[in-house]
Every structure is written in C-alpha cells, then in structure tokens.
Design a protein around this motif. Structure first.
Motif, PDB file in Angstrom:
ATOM      1  N   ASN A   1       0.693  -1.299  -0.066  1.00 47.85           N
ATOM      2  CA  ASN A   1      -0.124  -0.120  -0.017  1.00 47.85           C
ATOM      3  C   ASN A   1       0.737   1.168  -0.017  1.00 47.85           C
ATOM      4  N   LEU A   2       1.262   1.837  -1.207  1.00 44.78           N
ATOM      5  CA  LEU A   2       2.086   2.755  -1.432  1.00 44.78           C
ATOM      6  C   LEU A   2       1.407   4.273  -1.395  1.00 44.78           C
ATOM      7  N   LEU A   3      -0.233   4.171  -1.224  1.00 45.62           N
ATOM      8  CA  LEU A   3      -0.707   5.402  -1.225  1.00 45.62           C
ATOM      9  C   LEU A   3      -1.255   5.842  -0.006  1.00 45.62           C
ATOM     10  N   ALA A   4      -1.092   5.225   1.065  1.00 43.48           N
ATOM     11  CA  ALA A   4      -1.506   5.525   2.579  1.00 43.48           C
ATOM     12  C   ALA A   4      -1.124   6.695   3.032  1.00 43.48           C
ATOM     13  N   PRO A   5      -1.961   7.647   3.506  1.00 44.12           N
ATOM     14  CA  PRO A   5      -1.357   8.784   4.138  1.00 44.12           C
ATOM     15  C   PRO A   5      -0.266   8.768   5.285  1.00 44.12           C
ATOM     16  N   ASN A   6       0.665   9.561   5.321  1.00 41.42           N
ATOM     17  CA  ASN A   6       1.360   9.660   6.358  1.00 41.42           C
ATOM     18  C   ASN A   6       0.787   9.438   7.740  1.00 41.42           C
ATOM     19  N   ASP A   7      -0.381   9.969   8.010  1.00 39.38           N
ATOM     20  CA  ASP A   7      -1.129   9.832   9.214  1.00 39.38           C
ATOM     21  C   ASP A   7      -1.919   8.690   9.420  1.00 39.38           C
ATOM     22  N   PHE A   8      -1.466   7.502   8.550  1.00 40.52           N
ATOM     23  CA  PHE A   8      -2.329   6.222   8.645  1.00 40.52           C
ATOM     24  C   PHE A   8      -1.919   5.833  10.021  1.00 40.52           C
ATOM     25  N   SER A   9      -3.181   5.376  10.716  1.00 37.46           N
ATOM     26  CA  SER A   9      -3.012   4.854  11.826  1.00 37.46           C
ATOM     27  C   SER A   9      -3.893   3.482  12.229  1.00 37.46           C
ATOM     28  N   ARG A  10      -3.546   2.717  13.293  1.00 28.72           N
ATOM     29  CA  ARG A  10      -4.527   1.564  13.455  1.00 28.72           C
ATOM     30  C   ARG A  10      -4.976   1.642  14.913  1.00 28.72           C
ATOM     31  N   PHE A  11      -6.292   1.049  15.054  1.00 26.28           N
ATOM     32  CA  PHE A  11      -6.688   0.664  16.681  1.00 26.28           C
ATOM     33  C   PHE A  11      -6.965  -0.845  16.569  1.00 26.28           C
ATOM     34  N   PHE A  12      -6.271  -1.414  17.550  1.00 21.48           N
ATOM     35  CA  PHE A  12      -6.058  -2.795  17.406  1.00 21.48           C
ATOM     36  C   PHE A  12      -7.430  -3.213  18.446  1.00 21.48           C
ATOM     37  N   VAL A  13      -8.032  -4.337  17.760  1.00 23.54           N
ATOM     38  CA  VAL A  13      -9.199  -5.114  18.239  1.00 23.54           C
ATOM     39  C   VAL A  13      -8.854  -6.538  18.365  1.00 23.54           C
ATOM     40  N   ALA A  14      -9.185  -7.064  19.527  1.00 29.37           N
ATOM     41  CA  ALA A  14      -8.705  -8.228  19.773  1.00 29.37           C
ATOM     42  C   ALA A  14      -9.737  -9.218  19.219  1.00 29.37           C
ATOM     43  N   ASN A  15     -10.970  -8.999  19.034  1.00 29.04           N
ATOM     44  CA  ASN A  15     -11.814 -10.243  18.329  1.00 29.04           C
ATOM     45  C   ASN A  15     -12.778  -9.489  17.378  1.00 29.04           C
ATOM     46  N   GLY A  16     -13.179 -10.102  16.496  1.00 28.19           N
ATOM     47  CA  GLY A  16     -14.468  -9.682  15.699  1.00 28.19           C
ATOM     48  C   GLY A  16     -13.927  -8.734  14.326  1.00 28.19           C
ATOM     49  N   THR A  17     -12.576  -8.584  14.005  1.00 31.32           N
ATOM     50  CA  THR A  17     -12.386  -7.581  12.859  1.00 31.32           C
ATOM     51  C   THR A  17     -11.630  -8.606  11.904  1.00 31.32           C
ATOM     52  N   ASP A  18     -11.588  -8.287  10.672  1.00 30.22           N
ATOM     53  CA  ASP A  18     -10.927  -9.353   9.597  1.00 30.22           C
ATOM     54  C   ASP A  18      -9.672  -9.268   9.808  1.00 30.22           C
ATOM     55  N   HIS A  19      -8.858  -7.863   9.950  1.00 29.91           N
ATOM     56  CA  HIS A  19      -7.474  -7.882  10.303  1.00 29.91           C
ATOM     57  C   HIS A  19      -6.940  -7.807  11.576  1.00 29.91           C
ATOM     58  N   GLY A  20      -7.921  -7.654  12.625  1.00 32.13           N
ATOM     59  CA  GLY A  20      -7.641  -7.375  14.103  1.00 32.13           C
ATOM     60  C   GLY A  20      -7.322  -5.711  14.302  1.00 32.13           C
TER      61      GLY A  20
ATOM     62  N   THR B   1      -6.327   6.702  -1.976  1.00 35.25           N
ATOM     63  CA  THR B   1      -5.489   6.350  -0.701  1.00 35.25           C
ATOM     64  C   THR B   1      -4.904   5.116  -0.373  1.00 35.25           C
ATOM     65  N   ALA B   2      -5.319   4.165  -1.255  1.00 33.51           N
ATOM     66  CA  ALA B   2      -5.101   2.841  -0.933  1.00 33.51           C
ATOM     67  C   ALA B   2      -4.616   2.221  -2.397  1.00 33.51           C
ATOM     68  N   SER B   3      -3.317   1.378  -2.441  1.00 39.93           N
ATOM     69  CA  SER B   3      -3.267   1.087  -3.696  1.00 39.93           C
ATOM     70  C   SER B   3      -3.975  -0.256  -4.317  1.00 39.93           C
ATOM     71  N   ASP B   4      -4.708  -0.884  -3.664  1.00 39.34           N
ATOM     72  CA  ASP B   4      -5.395  -1.823  -3.924  1.00 39.34           C
ATOM     73  C   ASP B   4      -7.021  -1.491  -3.938  1.00 39.34           C
ATOM     74  N   TYR B   5      -7.443  -0.167  -3.683  1.00 42.31           N
ATOM     75  CA  TYR B   5      -8.904   0.274  -3.550  1.00 42.31           C
ATOM     76  C   TYR B   5      -8.982   1.533  -4.447  1.00 42.31           C
ATOM     77  N   PRO B   6      -9.585   1.598  -5.594  1.00 44.53           N
ATOM     78  CA  PRO B   6      -9.528   2.761  -6.340  1.00 44.53           C
ATOM     79  C   PRO B   6     -10.629   3.783  -6.184  1.00 44.53           C
ATOM     80  N   PHE B   7     -11.704   3.396  -5.346  1.00 44.43           N
ATOM     81  CA  PHE B   7     -12.705   4.373  -5.226  1.00 44.43           C
ATOM     82  C   PHE B   7     -12.221   5.499  -4.020  1.00 44.43           C
TER      83      PHE B   7
ATOM     84  N   ASP C   1     -11.642  10.210   3.778  1.00 47.09           N
ATOM     85  CA  ASP C   1     -11.086   8.864   3.006  1.00 47.09           C
ATOM     86  C   ASP C   1     -11.525   7.911   3.479  1.00 47.09           C
ATOM     87  N   ILE C   2     -10.928   6.722   2.876  1.00 42.74           N
ATOM     88  CA  ILE C   2     -11.250   5.336   3.355  1.00 42.74           C
ATOM     89  C   ILE C   2     -10.812   4.880   4.684  1.00 42.74           C
ATOM     90  N   TYR C   3     -10.034   5.643   5.341  1.00 43.92           N
ATOM     91  CA  TYR C   3      -9.703   5.147   6.598  1.00 43.92           C
ATOM     92  C   TYR C   3     -10.421   6.104   7.601  1.00 43.92           C
TER      93      TYR C   3
END
Length: 220
Positions: A93-112, A128-134, A140-142
C-alpha cells in the motif's frame, strides 16, 4: 457609510472570536443502516505530510446513535478523537497517508484492527490505497476515529464513489468497537451530508455584500 461600518463591526464581534477556530470548523451529519450522527470537526493549518490537501482534524464533537446488535446508543456524546499513531501500512500500500493509524481490536475484525487517519479533505479525497480505487469523500477510506465513552470508539470513513474508479455517488461506513471486540460494522449504505460552510466564510461573504452595498450607496 457609518451605518455599514457599524454593521460590519457587529458581524466581526459576534462571529469572529476566535476567528482562527471559526475559520476551520465544519459540521455534517450521517444516517443509514441503523447508525446516525451529528458531527462538528475543527482543523488548523497542519496537513498530512504526504498529502498537503488533507487537513489534520484537531477536535471533534457532536453525538452518535446506533440501534444495531443491541447497542441501543442514542445521541451518545462524542468525547474526542483517538490520537493518530503513525502505524505502518501493508508494504504494497504505497498510497496510504502519512497519518495512517491503527486501533487494535482483539476479536471480531478481519485484520484485527480498525484503520484511521483523522484527516479532512475539503476538495474530496484522492485514491489513498493501492488496492482500492474508489475515492472522493470529504473523509477518506480510513476516516475519523472518535471516543464515545465506556471504552467504545467509532470509526467513520468514506467508501468513495462507486462510479467507475473515481468520484460518483458517495457512500460512507461506520464501525463500533472496543479494544476487546467489534460491536458493529456497517460497510456502505450510510449517507453523509456535505459539510456546511465555515462561519468565517459566511462572515467574509456578508462583508463582501456590505462592501458592495456601500459602493452602490456612494456611487448613487
């Protein structure tokens, strides 16, 4: 002319304090698929280090409701933003913004985790994602991640425009989670109204009309 100046002064006193904050405040609402909310965001001059057209949101308020999955959240106050943590996106994913962040969830999400960046795009977001054109939303998508208390956070993002590979009919998504588990996930089907003009812009427009009126009076 004196009367016009007095009106202008009144406009400034009533609407420009603090002028900087008012210039960077927008409000919008969203609704669909069991979720709804009214949101007010503020942002300053700081932008994402990779995308100068994306402004970093510095404050948030409003309310959030969710009737799905037995949550029964009705006008829960939005307490604040979850701070960005500059996580590392997937290597491809070369298009993600610099401020891309993650909130970790222990159960119930596809990627955690839930991804977010707390960016506001006044002119519409690019891809803003290399594999998601919309793309194309004022988020944005985040999207935004905000706190509603009791350990619950809400992720509000744009799915982009599903008209070819770019802007079209826009749809938004919402997720609710704690650090332990995902509580709700609504992908698509959420409509978000366009942000209202900032009060500063309205003040400038009003002063422009006052100036025009003054010139007309002088010329006549």
């Amino acid at each position: 002319m004196t009367k016009v100046l007095a009106i202008a002064a009144t406009v400034f006193l009533g609407a420009s304090y603090p002028m900087h904050a008012a210039a960077n405040t927008v409000s919008f609402n969203f609704n669909g698929s069991g979720v709804s909310g009214n949101v007010v965001v503020t942002y300053g001059a700081a932008t994402d280090a990779k995308y100068p057209e994306a402004f970093e949101v510095t404050g948030i308020g409003g309310s959030f409701s969710d009737s799905n999955n037995g949550l029964n959240l009705v006008n829960a106050p939005i307490l604040g933003l979850v701070p960005i943590n500059h996580a590392t996106p997937e290597p491809a994913n070369l298009l993600a913004p610099n401020d891309f962040s993650r909130f970790f969830v222990a159960n119930g999400t596809d990627h955690g985790f839930l991804s977010y960046d707390n960016l506001f795009w006044p002119g519409g977001s690019p891809q803003t994602a290399s594999d998601y054109p919309f793309h194309g939303g004022f988020l944005d998508i985040y999207g935004l991640l905000f706190d509603i208390g009791d350990g619950k956070v809400v992720n509000l993002w744009s799915d982009g425009g599903f008209d070819g590979n770019g802007p079209g009919p826009l749809t938004y998504g919402v997720a609710v989670a704690t650090a332990d588990t995902a509580l709700d996930y609504v992908f698509m089907g959420v409509d978000a109204a366009l942000p209202e003009p900032s009060s500063y812009a309205l003040v400038l427009a009003g002063l422009g009309l006052l100036g025009y009126s003054a010139r007309r009076r002088k010329q006549s």
